[in-house]
Scaffold this motif. Structure first.
Motif, PDB file in Angstrom:
ATOM      1  N   TYR A   1       4.740 -15.365   0.638  1.00 49.55           N
ATOM      2  CA  TYR A   1       4.557 -15.778  -0.632  1.00 49.55           C
ATOM      3  C   TYR A   1       5.522 -14.757  -1.676  1.00 49.55           C
ATOM      4  CZ  TYR A   1       0.316 -18.767   0.782  1.00 49.55           C
ATOM      5  OH  TYR A   1      -0.386 -19.579   1.282  1.00 49.55           O
TER       6      TYR A   1
ATOM      7  N   TYR B   1       6.547  -9.660  -6.416  1.00 45.92           N
ATOM      8  CA  TYR B   1       5.552  -9.318  -5.177  1.00 45.92           C
ATOM      9  C   TYR B   1       5.887 -10.309  -4.053  1.00 45.92           C
ATOM     10  CZ  TYR B   1       2.823  -7.786  -9.583  1.00 45.92           C
ATOM     11  OH  TYR B   1       2.550  -7.080 -10.711  1.00 45.92           O
TER      12      TYR B   1
ATOM     13  N   TYR C   1       7.063  -8.467 -12.371  1.00 44.59           N
ATOM     14  CA  TYR C   1       7.462  -7.879 -11.153  1.00 44.59           C
ATOM     15  C   TYR C   1       7.535  -9.101 -10.192  1.00 44.59           C
ATOM     16  CZ  TYR C   1       5.776  -3.340 -12.688  1.00 44.59           C
ATOM     17  OH  TYR C   1       5.280  -2.063 -13.277  1.00 44.59           O
TER      18      TYR C   1
ATOM     19  N   TYR D   1       3.443 -11.351  -0.643  1.00 44.60           N
ATOM     20  CA  TYR D   1       2.440 -11.281   0.355  1.00 44.60           C
ATOM     21  C   TYR D   1       2.504 -12.397   1.415  1.00 44.60           C
ATOM     22  CZ  TYR D   1      -0.377  -9.086  -3.440  1.00 44.60           C
ATOM     23  OH  TYR D   1      -1.002  -8.162  -4.556  1.00 44.60           O
TER      24      TYR D   1
ATOM     25  N   TYR E   1      -2.982  -6.267  -4.411  1.00 43.46           N
ATOM     26  CA  TYR E   1      -4.204  -6.916  -4.331  1.00 43.46           C
ATOM     27  C   TYR E   1      -4.890  -6.672  -2.788  1.00 43.46           C
ATOM     28  CZ  TYR E   1      -3.803  -9.619  -8.560  1.00 43.46           C
ATOM     29  OH  TYR E   1      -3.679  -9.963  -9.976  1.00 43.46           O
TER      30      TYR E   1
ATOM     31  N   TYR F   1       3.596 -10.530 -14.183  1.00 45.13           N
ATOM     32  CA  TYR F   1       3.057  -9.310 -14.666  1.00 45.13           C
ATOM     33  C   TYR F   1       1.751  -8.889 -14.194  1.00 45.13           C
ATOM     34  CZ  TYR F   1       1.865  -5.451 -17.658  1.00 45.13           C
ATOM     35  OH  TYR F   1       1.615  -4.286 -18.260  1.00 45.13           O
ATOM     36  N   SER F   2       0.757  -9.692 -14.148  1.00 39.16           N
ATOM     37  CA  SER F   2      -0.584  -9.314 -13.689  1.00 39.16           C
ATOM     38  C   SER F   2      -1.110 -10.241 -12.790  1.00 39.16           C
ATOM     39  CB  SER F   2      -1.476  -9.041 -14.785  1.00 39.16           C
ATOM     40  OG  SER F   2      -1.631 -10.005 -15.789  1.00 39.16           O
ATOM     41  N   THR F   3      -2.140 -11.057 -13.322  1.00 41.05           N
ATOM     42  CA  THR F   3      -2.575 -12.068 -12.317  1.00 41.05           C
ATOM     43  C   THR F   3      -1.530 -12.800 -11.553  1.00 41.05           C
ATOM     44  OG1 THR F   3      -2.878 -13.806 -13.884  1.00 41.05           O
ATOM     45  CG2 THR F   3      -4.638 -12.538 -13.669  1.00 41.05           C
ATOM     46  N   LEU F   4      -1.919 -12.952 -10.285  1.00 39.98           N
ATOM     47  CA  LEU F   4      -0.973 -13.628  -9.214  1.00 39.98           C
ATOM     48  C   LEU F   4      -1.126 -15.305  -9.180  1.00 39.98           C
ATOM     49  CD1 LEU F   4      -0.961 -11.091  -6.670  1.00 39.98           C
ATOM     50  CD2 LEU F   4       0.409 -11.021  -8.518  1.00 39.98           C
ATOM     51  N   THR F   5      -0.353 -15.937  -9.240  1.00 35.68           N
ATOM     52  CA  THR F   5      -0.166 -17.099  -9.006  1.00 35.68           C
ATOM     53  C   THR F   5       0.794 -17.785  -7.643  1.00 35.68           C
ATOM     54  OG1 THR F   5      -0.111 -17.902 -11.276  1.00 35.68           O
ATOM     55  CG2 THR F   5       0.563 -19.795  -9.843  1.00 35.68           C
ATOM     56  N   PHE F   6       0.036 -18.118  -6.685  1.00 33.06           N
ATOM     57  CA  PHE F   6       0.667 -18.274  -5.363  1.00 33.06           C
ATOM     58  C   PHE F   6       1.270 -19.931  -5.405  1.00 33.06           C
ATOM     59  CE2 PHE F   6      -0.843 -14.579  -2.786  1.00 33.06           C
ATOM     60  CZ  PHE F   6      -1.539 -14.005  -3.724  1.00 33.06           C
ATOM     61  N   GLY F   7       2.370 -19.969  -4.889  1.00 27.02           N
ATOM     62  CA  GLY F   7       3.142 -21.158  -4.550  1.00 27.02           C
ATOM     63  C   GLY F   7       2.776 -21.339  -3.151  1.00 27.02           C
TER      64      GLY F   7
ATOM     65  N   HIS G   1       6.377  -4.920  -3.469  1.00 25.79           N
ATOM     66  CA  HIS G   1       6.621  -5.498  -4.868  1.00 25.79           C
ATOM     67  C   HIS G   1       7.941  -4.690  -5.305  1.00 25.79           C
ATOM     68  CE1 HIS G   1       4.362  -2.021  -6.438  1.00 25.79           C
ATOM     69  NE2 HIS G   1       4.631  -2.199  -7.501  1.00 25.79           N
TER      70      HIS G   1
ATOM     71  N   GLY H   1      -4.706  -3.914 -11.479  1.00 24.10           N
ATOM     72  CA  GLY H   1      -4.420  -5.327 -11.815  1.00 24.10           C
ATOM     73  C   GLY H   1      -2.858  -5.650 -11.858  1.00 24.10           C
TER      74      GLY H   1
ATOM     75  N   TYR I   1      -0.853  -7.947   0.977  1.00 24.71           N
ATOM     76  CA  TYR I   1       0.150  -7.255   0.239  1.00 24.71           C
ATOM     77  C   TYR I   1       1.332  -6.745   1.269  1.00 24.71           C
ATOM     78  CZ  TYR I   1       2.477  -3.921  -2.668  1.00 24.71           C
ATOM     79  OH  TYR I   1       3.447  -2.966  -3.432  1.00 24.71           O
TER      80      TYR I   1
ATOM     81  N   TYR J   1     -10.248 -16.820  -5.963  1.00 21.68           N
ATOM     82  CA  TYR J   1      -9.255 -17.840  -5.656  1.00 21.68           C
ATOM     83  C   TYR J   1      -9.909 -19.061  -4.731  1.00 21.68           C
ATOM     84  CZ  TYR J   1      -5.327 -14.987  -7.407  1.00 21.68           C
ATOM     85  OH  TYR J   1      -4.537 -14.164  -7.989  1.00 21.68           O
TER      86      TYR J   1
END
Lengths: 112, 107
Positions: free
Chosen positions: B87, B34, B32, B36, A101, B92-98, B49, A97, B46, A35
Motif C-alpha cells: 500500500y 508511506y 508524507y 505498508y 504504525y 499527513y497523519s491518519t492513514l487511508t488505505f487503498g 516513509h 501519529g 510499516y 480499522y
C-alpha cells in the motif's frame, strides 16, 4: 505483533447484540486506531484516539463507539451488531501519529 | 489525504529487484508518502516513509520524484516472503488505505 494484542481473535455473534473488541498495548504509545478490512475496500478507519479520553471519528464510524480510559487499552463497541459489520478489525498504535504504525493481528467478527 | 494510484498486481522473480510505482499527483506540501505491506491476512506492516528526499532502510528504498507527484518503492532482492499487498499512502497523519498492489514473487 509484539506490544499490541487484540482480543478476541475470532467471534461469532447474533444480529442486534452488543459486541466489544479490545486492543491492548504495552508500548505506551499515545495514538491508537481501529480499522476494518473488507474485500474490495481495503482498510478503513473507524475511530482513533490521541490520548486518554481523547477520541475522534474516522471514515466509517456509524454504528461504532470507542473508549480509552487507560493509555494501554482502546475498546471498540458495536452497539447493536448488524451483518454489514461482519469484517476483520485491526487495531494499530503509533507514538507520534505520523508514521510507523504497528498493527495487531486482527479480530475476525462474524455477525449472523 | 491525497488519492494514490497503484497497479493492481505485479510479478517479480525471486532475487530480482521489485519496483512498485505509485502516483500521488494531488499530494500537498505537508503530506508524507508511506508504504505498508500486508502479508496474507496479517495486519499491515510499516515499510518506509518519506517527505521529499529519497529514503532507504533495511527493508526497502523509497524514491520520490522531485515534483513529489509519484514515487517508487524498491525491494532490492525480492524473496518469496515478500509476496504481499503493498500500500502506498499519501497523508499527513491518519492513514487511508487503498487497494494496493498485489506483488507476487515467484521462484
Amino acid at each position: 505483533d509484539a506490544g499490541i494484542t487484540q482480543s478476541p481473535r475470532h467471534k461469532v455473534t447474533e444480529t442486534g447484540t452488543p459486541v466489544t473488541l479490545r486492543c491492548h498495548q504495552t508500548e505506551n504509545h499515545r495514538y491508537m486506531y481501529w480499522y476494518r478490512q473488507d474485500p474490495g475496500h481495503g482498510l478503513r478507519l473507524i475511530h482513533y484516539s490521541y490520548g486518554v479520553k481523547d477520541t475522534d471519528k474516522g471514515e466509517v464510524s456509524d454504528g461504532y463507539s470507542v473508549s480509552r480510559s487507560k493509555t494501554e487499552d482502546f475498546l471498540l463497541t458495536l452497539e447493536s451488531a448488524t451483518s454489514s459489520q461482519t469484517s476483520v478489525y485491526f487495531c494499530a498504535i503509533s507514538d507520534n501519529g505520523l508514521y510507523g504504525y504497528t498493527f495487531g493481528s486482527g479480530t475476525r467478527l462474524t455477525v449472523v | 489525504d491525497a488519492k494514490t494510484t497503484q497497479p493492481p498486481s505485479m510479478d517479480c522473480a525471486e532475487g530480482r529487484a521489485a519496483n512498485l510505482p505509485c502516483n500521488h499527483s494531488t499530494i500537498s506540501g505537508n503530506e508524507y508518502v508511506y508504504w505498508y505491506r500486508q502479508i496474507h491476512s496479517q495486519g499491515p506492516q510499516y515499510i518506509i516513509h518519506g517527505l521529499k528526499n529519497n529514503e532507504t532502510n533495511e527493508m526497502a528504498s523509497l524514491i520520490i520524484t522531485e515534483d513529489r507527484k509519484s514515487s517508487t518503492l524498491i525491494l532490492p532482492h525480492a524473496t518469496l516472503r515478500d509476496t504481499a499487498v503493498y500500500y502506498c499512502i499519501a497523508a499527513y497523519s491518519t492513514l487511508t488505505f487503498g487497494k494496493g498492489t498485489m506483488l507476487l514473487v515467484s521462484p
